[in-house]
Every structure is written in structure tokens, then in C-alpha cells.
Design a protein around this motif. Sequence first.
Motif, PDB file in Angstrom:
ATOM      1  N   THR A 168      -0.101  -3.584   4.337  1.00 53.25           N
ATOM      2  CA  THR A 168      -1.210  -2.788   4.874  1.00 53.25           C
ATOM      3  C   THR A 168      -2.398  -2.703   3.922  1.00 53.25           C
ATOM      4  OG1 THR A 168      -0.287  -0.740   3.984  1.00 53.25           O
ATOM      5  CG2 THR A 168       0.373  -1.348   6.234  1.00 53.25           C
ATOM      6  N   ASP A 169      -2.224  -3.120   2.669  1.00 52.56           N
ATOM      7  CA  ASP A 169      -3.316  -3.000   1.699  1.00 52.56           C
ATOM      8  C   ASP A 169      -4.283  -4.173   1.871  1.00 52.56           C
ATOM      9  OD1 ASP A 169      -5.017  -2.804  -0.502  1.00 52.56           O
ATOM     10  OD2 ASP A 169      -3.439  -1.981  -1.782  1.00 52.56           O
ATOM     11  N   PRO A 170      -5.526  -3.899   2.301  1.00 57.91           N
ATOM     12  CA  PRO A 170      -6.465  -4.999   2.528  1.00 57.91           C
ATOM     13  C   PRO A 170      -6.900  -5.709   1.246  1.00 57.91           C
ATOM     14  CG  PRO A 170      -7.565  -2.889   2.823  1.00 57.91           C
ATOM     15  CD  PRO A 170      -6.113  -2.587   2.631  1.00 57.91           C
ATOM     16  N   ALA A 171      -6.627  -5.104   0.080  1.00 62.75           N
ATOM     17  CA  ALA A 171      -7.001  -5.748  -1.181  1.00 62.75           C
ATOM     18  C   ALA A 171      -6.020  -6.854  -1.566  1.00 62.75           C
ATOM     19  CB  ALA A 171      -7.074  -4.717  -2.306  1.00 62.75           C
ATOM     20  N   GLY A 200       0.819  -1.199   0.000  1.00 58.67           N
ATOM     21  CA  GLY A 200       0.000   0.000   0.000  1.00 58.67           C
ATOM     22  C   GLY A 200       0.857   1.254   0.000  1.00 58.67           C
ATOM     23  N   HIS A 201       2.050   1.147  -0.595  1.00 58.00           N
ATOM     24  CA  HIS A 201       2.999   2.263  -0.626  1.00 58.00           C
ATOM     25  C   HIS A 201       2.594   3.268  -1.699  1.00 58.00           C
ATOM     26  CE1 HIS A 201       6.801   4.422  -0.874  1.00 58.00           C
ATOM     27  NE2 HIS A 201       7.215   3.800   0.213  1.00 58.00           N
ATOM     28  N   VAL A 256      -5.860  -5.132 -10.421  1.00 56.25           N
ATOM     29  CA  VAL A 256      -6.863  -6.003  -9.803  1.00 56.25           C
ATOM     30  C   VAL A 256      -7.124  -5.557  -8.364  1.00 56.25           C
ATOM     31  CG1 VAL A 256      -5.567  -7.960  -8.764  1.00 56.25           C
ATOM     32  CG2 VAL A 256      -7.663  -8.403 -10.003  1.00 56.25           C
ATOM     33  N   MET A 257      -6.080  -5.062  -7.683  1.00 53.40           N
ATOM     34  CA  MET A 257      -6.266  -4.565  -6.317  1.00 53.40           C
ATOM     35  C   MET A 257      -7.007  -3.230  -6.309  1.00 53.40           C
ATOM     36  SD  MET A 257      -2.668  -5.787  -4.587  1.00 53.40           S
ATOM     37  CE  MET A 257      -2.887  -4.864  -3.077  1.00 53.40           C
ATOM     38  N   SER A 258      -6.948  -2.501  -7.429  1.00 51.04           N
ATOM     39  CA  SER A 258      -7.650  -1.217  -7.552  1.00 51.04           C
ATOM     40  C   SER A 258      -9.068  -1.380  -8.101  1.00 51.04           C
ATOM     41  CB  SER A 258      -6.849  -0.285  -8.478  1.00 51.04           C
ATOM     42  OG  SER A 258      -5.539  -0.082  -7.993  1.00 51.04           O
ATOM     43  N   ASP A 259      -9.540  -2.631  -8.248  1.00 53.22           N
ATOM     44  CA  ASP A 259     -10.882  -2.947  -8.762  1.00 53.22           C
ATOM     45  C   ASP A 259     -11.071  -2.544 -10.218  1.00 53.22           C
ATOM     46  OD1 ASP A 259     -11.749  -3.996  -6.270  1.00 53.22           O
ATOM     47  OD2 ASP A 259     -12.184  -1.977  -5.545  1.00 53.22           O
ATOM     48  N   GLY A 287      -8.412   3.770  -1.487  1.00 51.80           N
ATOM     49  CA  GLY A 287      -9.530   3.758  -2.438  1.00 51.80           C
ATOM     50  C   GLY A 287      -9.952   2.368  -2.872  1.00 51.80           C
ATOM     51  N   ARG A 288      -9.998   1.424  -1.932  1.00 57.32           N
ATOM     52  CA  ARG A 288     -10.356   0.031  -2.249  1.00 57.32           C
ATOM     53  C   ARG A 288     -11.864  -0.181  -2.045  1.00 57.32           C
ATOM     54  NH1 ARG A 288      -5.929   0.176  -4.874  1.00 57.32           N
ATOM     55  NH2 ARG A 288      -4.062  -0.786  -3.989  1.00 57.32           N
ATOM     56  N   GLY A 289     -12.648   0.192  -3.060  1.00 60.32           N
ATOM     57  CA  GLY A 289     -14.106   0.184  -2.953  1.00 60.32           C
ATOM     58  C   GLY A 289     -14.706  -1.169  -2.634  1.00 60.32           C
ATOM     59  N   SER A 290     -14.229  -2.227  -3.293  1.00 60.08           N
ATOM     60  CA  SER A 290     -14.828  -3.549  -3.067  1.00 60.08           C
ATOM     61  C   SER A 290     -14.517  -4.062  -1.658  1.00 60.08           C
ATOM     62  CB  SER A 290     -14.336  -4.552  -4.116  1.00 60.08           C
ATOM     63  OG  SER A 290     -12.935  -4.724  -4.035  1.00 60.08           O
ATOM     64  N   VAL A 291     -13.353  -3.706  -1.124  1.00 59.08           N
ATOM     65  CA  VAL A 291     -13.013  -4.087   0.255  1.00 59.08           C
ATOM     66  C   VAL A 291     -13.933  -3.355   1.223  1.00 59.08           C
ATOM     67  CG1 VAL A 291     -11.227  -3.995   2.054  1.00 59.08           C
ATOM     68  CG2 VAL A 291     -10.599  -4.623  -0.283  1.00 59.08           C
ATOM     69  N   LEU A 292     -14.162  -2.057   0.984  1.00 55.59           N
ATOM     70  CA  LEU A 292     -15.055  -1.272   1.841  1.00 55.59           C
ATOM     71  C   LEU A 292     -16.465  -1.880   1.860  1.00 55.59           C
ATOM     72  CD1 LEU A 292     -13.867   2.297   0.829  1.00 55.59           C
ATOM     73  CD2 LEU A 292     -13.682   1.287   3.121  1.00 55.59           C
ATOM     74  N   ALA A 293     -16.925  -2.365   0.718  1.00 57.33           N
ATOM     75  CA  ALA A 293     -18.256  -2.987   0.645  1.00 57.33           C
ATOM     76  C   ALA A 293     -18.341  -4.218   1.537  1.00 57.33           C
ATOM     77  CB  ALA A 293     -18.570  -3.364  -0.800  1.00 57.33           C
ATOM     78  N   VAL A 294     -17.315  -5.054   1.477  1.00 61.58           N
ATOM     79  CA  VAL A 294     -17.289  -6.288   2.281  1.00 61.58           C
ATOM     80  C   VAL A 294     -17.217  -5.940   3.773  1.00 61.58           C
ATOM     81  CG1 VAL A 294     -15.923  -8.339   2.807  1.00 61.58           C
ATOM     82  CG2 VAL A 294     -16.338  -7.704   0.425  1.00 61.58           C
TER      83      VAL A 294
END
Length: 447
Positions: free
Chosen positions: A372-375, A193-194, A229-232, A411-418
Motif C-alpha cells: 500500500t505504500d506508494p513510495a 506501509g505497516h 529512502v521511502m521516507s525521503d 507522510g510521503r511528501g515526494s509522492v504527494l508532489a508527483v
Amino acid sequence: STAASDPIERARHLALATTGTDPEVAARLAEAASLARDRGAPSVAASLGLLAARHTPADSAPGPDERRVAAAEDAITAGEQDLARDIAREVLTRATAPGDRVRAWMVVIEAAGQAIGEVDAVFPQALADAGDDPRLLAQVHYQLAWRSLVVQGDFAQGREEAAHAARLAARGADRRTELLALAFQAQCETLMGHPDAPATIGRALAEPQDPRVACHHNGAGSSRFRWLVMSDRLAEARATVTTLLREVRRRGMAESEVHYLRFLAETELHSGHCGRALELARESLTLARDAGIGEGAGAMQAALAEAAGGDPDRALELAREAVRRAEEDGDAVYLSRALAALGHANLVAGDAAAAVRALRRVRELEAGAGITDPARGRWQGDLAEALVRTGEPAEAMDVIEVSRAHALRLGRGSVLAVLDRAEALVRAGRGEHRAAVARLTSARERL
């Protein structure tokens, strides 16, 4: 030799008709190896390279050892790790030129694959052979970057080693190693997540490019796929990996093909195309087993696909295999991914307690690695849901809040949804039904 019209067949006939060393025959065979390489037949290139080495006089330039190492590198590309290792070890018994020796050591390391910890003793010897030559040191430090990641699970150290390797390679005018090191640095930064990740990907994609690195599974195209893919950005990710897959198939790059099929399965799974994801994951795993390459990673992706659209019992079986292989290889990077798959499979199978055990380990491993990147593994929602089911809502909220802060920053939208969906379960469990509905509405809008 005139009977054959194809240059490769002509060179083979010439080799059969020649005894002893002959620089002209050796040169013809080396040219034929290069042609086979360009045609996407690295296995043929390796066999021709070995014939070229056999006919090369000891005092020639390039010498017999240089040609043997080139053959070993072709064998690696073809997925023939045992052959590559044997050739490289043979070269190391007699080669004296530092360049030949370092290249041979690199083949020994690459042939170890994810079990890079098993060849720890090679690194001091390779560094000694490299001396103060920046071109050779760059190759060793690039592999040390991999060691930091795979054996120690230390992304920050891996990133630093890769950046050092890229600087050394630039000084030594070794563009191929510089591009690989930059791609590795970009991969680490993406997973950490750098904020420098997009800029480093840009540097790794800058001209001049080496066509073999551009499509390699450790090259910049692969790093860009991971970032997409991590950025959706799934449509772009699919287009990127489809192009890469087509190119490595054309070049006969067996290991890269295994990886890209798995990446495509991952993309389809994130897109909600469960049937297609399952088909691709099974194909990738079959290819991995046939080649003896990347079986743990293949089992991990197949487990996720089975959990989503196949057989939950098979998902558990594959996830356990992935964990076992990662532990046997001492592979810290894939151990966390495999445990995330095991936790997910357990959750789907209805065993929340087992899911919590696996996913707590993932949380610990990723924190230790500096991820640190949850995606990266997308396990946080599973852990929170499993904790709610096992009566630990406070820990579930801690997981959600920590992960949400990182997901918002990146800005990980799909992670925020989950995470919103998981929080809805916590709120519902507390009787806060209006807040639960609000979170579910938010999750639906994000997805």
C-alpha cells in the motif's frame, strides 16, 4: 611449511605436505579459512575450508561435512553460487546429522537467488531434516518467508513467516537467524506501509549484533536504508548505504556489493543527481553481469537511470530485460518493479499507451501483494500522467486519489508532489486552469 610467513600460506603448504586425514592439519586449515574470512577473502576461505574437510577424520568434531558446509557458505558470500551448490549437494548425498543437512539445504536455496521457485522440492526435505529443533526450523522458515515474497508475491504471509522464524530462532538461541528474520519482517512492513515497521527495525538493530548480518544486504542496515529512502530522508539513506558498501567491500561480500551500488544509484536518482545515478547504476549492472548475481534488479535500476539522464532507447531495452528476467525467475517482487521501470521508460519515450499497459499490471500486482505504500515503486504519477495522455482522466483521478490517501497517511511528501503534478494535468485537460495552477504550485512547494 616454515618457509611461508603468512598463516594462510603456511596452512596451504602443510596441506600439500600431508596425505590422508590429520586432525591437527585440518584444524590449522580451518583456522586459516577463518582468518581469510576475516580479511575479506571468502573465496580463499572456501578453498581452505574444502582442504580442511579433506583432512578431517570422519569421527572428528567438527566433522568433514560441517566443514564442507562452512566452505559452501563462504562460496555464497564470494558470489560463487555454482560452487556453493555443488558442495552442498555433495554433502547431502552422505550427511546424516540434521544440522549439517539443514545448513546444506539452506545453501541450495540461497544459491538459487531470485529463482527460489525452482527449488520448491527442497522445503519439505529441509523441514523433515529439521524435525522439532527450533534452531533448525528457524532457518527453514526464514527461507519460506522469502518464498512467500518472491514466488507468491504475498507480503503479509512473508511477514508472518519471518516473525515465526524470529521467534523460533530466539528459542533456539540462534541470534544470526533471528536478526535476519527481523530484518526481513521490517522490510515487508516498510513496503506494506505497516505501522510496526520502525519498531521492528529497532528490534533488528538491537544488541547483540552479528557483524556479518549487520552489513548483509538482507540485514537490518539494508531494511533501515529502505525505510529512510521511502521516507525521503535521502541524506541519511546515502550515509547509511555508503557505510554498508564500504564494509561489504572490506569483507569481500560480492552479492551485497552489487545490491548496495544499486541502492546508492537509487538514492542519487531520487536526489536529482542524474549523472551520478547513471554512473552508479551502470557500475552495479556491470558487476552484476560479471558475477551472474541480481542482473534483473540491476537492469531495472539502470533503466530508470537511463530514462532520467541517459539514452531513452537504452532505458527501454534494459526495462524489457528486467521484465523478462523477473518472469523467467518467477519473481513476483521484482516483476512489479521491472514493469514500473518499463512504464516509466515508455512514458519518457512518448508511448503513453504502452506505459498504461505496463503500469496497470503494476497496480494489479501490488494490490494482490498487499503493498500500500506508494513510495515503494513511485509509479502512480506515471500511470496517472499516461492515462491523461490516452484520454482516460477518470481512471487517472482514481489512481491519484487512492495513492494520495496512502501517501498522506504515511507522510510521503515526494509522492504527494508527483500526484499533485499529475492532478494538474487532469485539471488542465478539463479546462480547470486555476485548479491546475494551484496543484502545480503545491507540487513545487513539496519538491
